[in-house]
Design a protein around this motif. Sequence first.
Motif, PDB file in Angstrom:
ATOM      1  N   ILE A   1       0.844  -1.510   0.099  1.00  0.00           N
ATOM      2  CA  ILE A   1       0.211   0.188  -0.053  1.00  0.00           C
ATOM      3  C   ILE A   1       1.014   1.379   0.219  1.00  0.00           C
ATOM      4  O   ILE A   1       0.705   2.029  -0.964  1.00  0.00           O
ATOM      5  CB  ILE A   1      -1.419  -0.497   1.092  1.00  0.00           C
ATOM      6  CG1 ILE A   1      -1.970  -0.881   1.163  1.00  0.00           C
ATOM      7  CG2 ILE A   1      -2.144   1.518   1.170  1.00  0.00           C
ATOM      8  CD1 ILE A   1      -2.787  -0.836   2.393  1.00  0.00           C
ATOM      9  N   TYR A   2       1.610   1.465   1.196  1.00  0.00           N
ATOM     10  CA  TYR A   2       2.390   2.334   1.020  1.00  0.00           C
ATOM     11  C   TYR A   2       3.713   2.846  -0.316  1.00  0.00           C
ATOM     12  O   TYR A   2       4.693   3.554   0.182  1.00  0.00           O
ATOM     13  CB  TYR A   2       3.088   3.036   2.634  1.00  0.00           C
ATOM     14  CG  TYR A   2       1.699   2.469   3.890  1.00  0.00           C
ATOM     15  CD1 TYR A   2       1.042   4.118   3.377  1.00  0.00           C
ATOM     16  CD2 TYR A   2       1.223   1.651   3.897  1.00  0.00           C
ATOM     17  CE1 TYR A   2      -0.745   4.153   4.387  1.00  0.00           C
ATOM     18  CE2 TYR A   2       0.178   2.267   5.022  1.00  0.00           C
ATOM     19  CZ  TYR A   2      -0.646   3.125   5.082  1.00  0.00           C
ATOM     20  OH  TYR A   2      -2.505   3.194   5.816  1.00  0.00           O
ATOM     21  N   GLY A   3       4.981   1.426  -0.220  1.00  0.00           N
ATOM     22  CA  GLY A   3       5.335   1.317  -0.771  1.00  0.00           C
ATOM     23  C   GLY A   3       5.873   1.684  -2.683  1.00  0.00           C
ATOM     24  O   GLY A   3       6.754   1.913  -2.863  1.00  0.00           O
ATOM     25  N   LEU A   4       4.144   0.116  -2.477  1.00  0.00           N
ATOM     26  CA  LEU A   4       4.421   0.041  -4.379  1.00  0.00           C
ATOM     27  C   LEU A   4       3.296   0.941  -4.847  1.00  0.00           C
ATOM     28  O   LEU A   4       2.772   1.137  -5.578  1.00  0.00           O
ATOM     29  CB  LEU A   4       4.281  -0.457  -4.430  1.00  0.00           C
ATOM     30  CG  LEU A   4       5.419  -1.766  -4.143  1.00  0.00           C
ATOM     31  CD1 LEU A   4       5.123  -3.233  -4.363  1.00  0.00           C
ATOM     32  CD2 LEU A   4       6.514  -0.627  -5.048  1.00  0.00           C
ATOM     33  N   GLY A   5       1.767   1.877  -4.101  1.00  0.00           N
ATOM     34  CA  GLY A   5       0.974   2.129  -3.610  1.00  0.00           C
ATOM     35  C   GLY A   5      -0.057   1.986  -4.720  1.00  0.00           C
ATOM     36  O   GLY A   5      -1.114   2.694  -4.804  1.00  0.00           O
ATOM     37  N   GLU A   6       0.060   0.393  -3.680  1.00  0.00           N
ATOM     38  CA  GLU A   6      -1.729  -0.300  -4.373  1.00  0.00           C
ATOM     39  C   GLU A   6      -2.752  -0.025  -3.481  1.00  0.00           C
ATOM     40  O   GLU A   6      -2.327   0.344  -2.059  1.00  0.00           O
ATOM     41  CB  GLU A   6      -1.088  -2.148  -4.312  1.00  0.00           C
ATOM     42  CG  GLU A   6       0.058  -1.588  -5.222  1.00  0.00           C
ATOM     43  CD  GLU A   6      -0.911  -1.962  -7.079  1.00  0.00           C
ATOM     44  OE1 GLU A   6      -1.405  -2.942  -6.955  1.00  0.00           O
ATOM     45  OE2 GLU A   6      -0.724  -1.882  -7.356  1.00  0.00           O
ATOM     46  N   PRO A   7      -3.987   0.175  -4.043  1.00  0.00           N
ATOM     47  CA  PRO A   7      -4.634   0.576  -3.412  1.00  0.00           C
ATOM     48  C   PRO A   7      -5.031  -1.160  -2.503  1.00  0.00           C
ATOM     49  O   PRO A   7      -4.301  -1.313  -2.355  1.00  0.00           O
ATOM     50  CB  PRO A   7      -5.693   0.227  -4.336  1.00  0.00           C
ATOM     51  CG  PRO A   7      -5.813   0.000  -5.146  1.00  0.00           C
ATOM     52  CD  PRO A   7      -4.048  -0.259  -6.059  1.00  0.00           C
ATOM     53  N   ALA A   8      -5.698  -0.859  -1.418  1.00  0.00           N
ATOM     54  CA  ALA A   8      -6.016  -2.096   0.033  1.00  0.00           C
ATOM     55  C   ALA A   8      -5.902  -3.132  -0.919  1.00  0.00           C
ATOM     56  O   ALA A   8      -5.408  -4.563  -1.021  1.00  0.00           O
ATOM     57  CB  ALA A   8      -7.013  -1.602   1.025  1.00  0.00           C
TER      58      ALA A   8
ATOM     59  N   ASP B   1     -15.170   0.046   2.929  1.00  0.00           N
ATOM     60  CA  ASP B   1     -14.008   0.855   2.056  1.00  0.00           C
ATOM     61  C   ASP B   1     -12.784   1.125   3.181  1.00  0.00           C
ATOM     62  O   ASP B   1     -12.048   0.032   3.832  1.00  0.00           O
ATOM     63  CB  ASP B   1     -14.153   2.316   3.218  1.00  0.00           C
ATOM     64  CG  ASP B   1     -14.601   2.312   4.534  1.00  0.00           C
ATOM     65  OD1 ASP B   1     -13.446   3.615   4.572  1.00  0.00           O
ATOM     66  OD2 ASP B   1     -15.033   2.337   5.045  1.00  0.00           O
ATOM     67  N   GLU B   2     -11.699   1.058   1.903  1.00  0.00           N
ATOM     68  CA  GLU B   2     -10.220   1.227   2.173  1.00  0.00           C
ATOM     69  C   GLU B   2      -9.764   1.810   3.688  1.00  0.00           C
ATOM     70  O   GLU B   2      -9.004   0.943   3.941  1.00  0.00           O
ATOM     71  CB  GLU B   2      -9.502   2.135   1.239  1.00  0.00           C
ATOM     72  CG  GLU B   2      -8.622   1.598   0.909  1.00  0.00           C
ATOM     73  CD  GLU B   2      -7.429   2.346  -0.450  1.00  0.00           C
ATOM     74  OE1 GLU B   2      -5.914   2.541  -0.147  1.00  0.00           O
ATOM     75  OE2 GLU B   2      -8.164   1.961  -0.954  1.00  0.00           O
ATOM     76  N   ALA B   3     -10.230   2.810   3.986  1.00  0.00           N
ATOM     77  CA  ALA B   3      -9.989   3.632   5.160  1.00  0.00           C
ATOM     78  C   ALA B   3     -10.353   2.526   6.382  1.00  0.00           C
ATOM     79  O   ALA B   3      -9.359   1.905   7.267  1.00  0.00           O
ATOM     80  CB  ALA B   3     -10.665   4.966   5.672  1.00  0.00           C
ATOM     81  N   THR B   4     -11.083   1.557   6.165  1.00  0.00           N
ATOM     82  CA  THR B   4     -11.700   0.838   7.757  1.00  0.00           C
ATOM     83  C   THR B   4     -10.628   0.045   7.597  1.00  0.00           C
ATOM     84  O   THR B   4      -9.982  -0.974   8.565  1.00  0.00           O
ATOM     85  CB  THR B   4     -13.146   0.485   7.189  1.00  0.00           C
ATOM     86  OG1 THR B   4     -13.813   1.669   6.976  1.00  0.00           O
ATOM     87  CG2 THR B   4     -13.288  -1.258   8.316  1.00  0.00           C
ATOM     88  N   ILE B   5     -11.024  -0.759   5.876  1.00  0.00           N
ATOM     89  CA  ILE B   5      -9.546  -2.254   6.008  1.00  0.00           C
ATOM     90  C   ILE B   5      -8.461  -1.507   6.922  1.00  0.00           C
ATOM     91  O   ILE B   5      -7.689  -3.228   7.173  1.00  0.00           O
ATOM     92  CB  ILE B   5      -9.371  -2.473   4.188  1.00  0.00           C
ATOM     93  CG1 ILE B   5     -10.964  -3.173   4.364  1.00  0.00           C
ATOM     94  CG2 ILE B   5      -8.148  -3.297   4.219  1.00  0.00           C
ATOM     95  CD1 ILE B   5     -10.563  -3.706   2.659  1.00  0.00           C
ATOM     96  N   THR B   6      -7.552  -0.691   6.071  1.00  0.00           N
ATOM     97  CA  THR B   6      -6.604  -0.127   6.728  1.00  0.00           C
ATOM     98  C   THR B   6      -6.269   0.012   8.460  1.00  0.00           C
ATOM     99  O   THR B   6      -5.517  -0.647   8.489  1.00  0.00           O
ATOM    100  CB  THR B   6      -6.446   1.506   5.697  1.00  0.00           C
ATOM    101  OG1 THR B   6      -6.239   0.883   4.698  1.00  0.00           O
ATOM    102  CG2 THR B   6      -4.510   1.392   6.319  1.00  0.00           C
ATOM    103  N   ALA B   7      -7.204   0.678   8.999  1.00  0.00           N
ATOM    104  CA  ALA B   7      -7.253   0.513  10.410  1.00  0.00           C
ATOM    105  C   ALA B   7      -8.113  -0.443  11.319  1.00  0.00           C
ATOM    106  O   ALA B   7      -6.891  -0.427  11.513  1.00  0.00           O
ATOM    107  CB  ALA B   7      -8.699   1.433  10.118  1.00  0.00           C
ATOM    108  N   LEU B   8      -8.405  -0.919  10.892  1.00  0.00           N
ATOM    109  CA  LEU B   8      -8.938  -2.446  11.145  1.00  0.00           C
ATOM    110  C   LEU B   8      -7.148  -3.282  10.521  1.00  0.00           C
ATOM    111  O   LEU B   8      -7.422  -4.019  12.084  1.00  0.00           O
ATOM    112  CB  LEU B   8      -9.775  -3.659  10.245  1.00  0.00           C
ATOM    113  CG  LEU B   8     -11.283  -2.961  10.668  1.00  0.00           C
ATOM    114  CD1 LEU B   8     -12.170  -4.036  10.016  1.00  0.00           C
ATOM    115  CD2 LEU B   8     -11.260  -2.918  12.055  1.00  0.00           C
ATOM    116  N   PHE B   9      -6.589  -2.901   9.830  1.00  0.00           N
ATOM    117  CA  PHE B   9      -5.063  -4.348   9.567  1.00  0.00           C
ATOM    118  C   PHE B   9      -4.120  -3.806  10.372  1.00  0.00           C
ATOM    119  O   PHE B   9      -3.466  -4.342  11.739  1.00  0.00           O
ATOM    120  CB  PHE B   9      -5.035  -3.386   8.286  1.00  0.00           C
ATOM    121  CG  PHE B   9      -4.056  -4.282   8.015  1.00  0.00           C
ATOM    122  CD1 PHE B   9      -3.688  -6.378   6.946  1.00  0.00           C
ATOM    123  CD2 PHE B   9      -2.422  -4.395   8.308  1.00  0.00           C
ATOM    124  CE1 PHE B   9      -3.012  -6.597   6.954  1.00  0.00           C
ATOM    125  CE2 PHE B   9      -1.734  -5.629   8.070  1.00  0.00           C
ATOM    126  CZ  PHE B   9      -1.733  -6.806   7.650  1.00  0.00           C
ATOM    127  N   ALA B  10      -3.937  -2.163  10.101  1.00  0.00           N
ATOM    128  CA  ALA B  10      -3.623  -1.846  11.654  1.00  0.00           C
ATOM    129  C   ALA B  10      -3.426  -2.681  13.540  1.00  0.00           C
ATOM    130  O   ALA B  10      -2.887  -2.777  14.015  1.00  0.00           O
ATOM    131  CB  ALA B  10      -3.454  -0.232  11.859  1.00  0.00           C
TER     132      ALA B  10
END
Length: 273
Positions: free
Chosen positions: A29-36, A91-100
């Motif tokens: 996500i953050y290194g290669l810019g891929e959507p979640a 949504d992507e933000a929720t997935i990212t937060a849950l992943f964290a």
Amino acid sequence: MSVIFGVLVGLALGLTGGGGSIFAVPLLIYGLGEPAQAAIAVSLGAVAITAAFGAAESYWRGLIELRAGLIFAVAGVATAPVGVYLGDLVDEATITALFAGVMILVATRMFRSARRAGDDSKVVRARPAADAHDDPGTVCHYSRDGQLRLNAPCSAALVAVGVLVGVLSGFFGVGGGFLIVPALIMITEMGIHRAVATSLLVITLIGLSGLTSAVFSGRDIDWALTGLFILGGVLGMIGGRTLSRYIAGPSLQLAFSIAMLLTAGYMILKTFS
């Protein structure tokens, strides 16, 4: 960069008893810019193929408890598509937060394990230990002729945890080793070496199931990036074979747990900033 990041994931997967593959999604996500959602699909494929190399050697060495692993894996294979489906609804933000949040839980467990069970933290996926065959008996219990007795309660417990791991793997794109290894040890009483080896088989099958589901669900997957990421992962696993002789142990596990916490903090900041 895809190969380099893949190498990092391969090293993390190979040098930890469980949880190393969790770095794949943040790097994508953050290194290669891929959507979640795309990052999760790529992660599933990369982790599955990388784990397969370790599983092949472990199987050849006779370290995989095949019947227990297949019961676990079949349940996970069946439910990984459910995790993928649920991921498409969020949504992507929720997935990212849950992943964290998952990263924080895995880091906490790894930190405690390194502090309390120093010998277990020396067990890595990249290279089965020479004394791995000395692990105590397993799945529920061995019979006197050396065969596993998979009674109903034991099999039911393996299925239950397999269902959970499958959903989480499909949803987050992780291998699930942080759950598989302790579950196998707790349910079956198998030793840490055999649990790590068996988890590689489970990760391979569940990861491939999740990737297949992601493809059929229509996720936009960059196959060139996926191939390079997998190549790096395999190279990282091979590199881990050499490094495991020198750096495996509590200090390495502590370092990984701190790196996970820092990564999780960064993901939370990026998500809510």
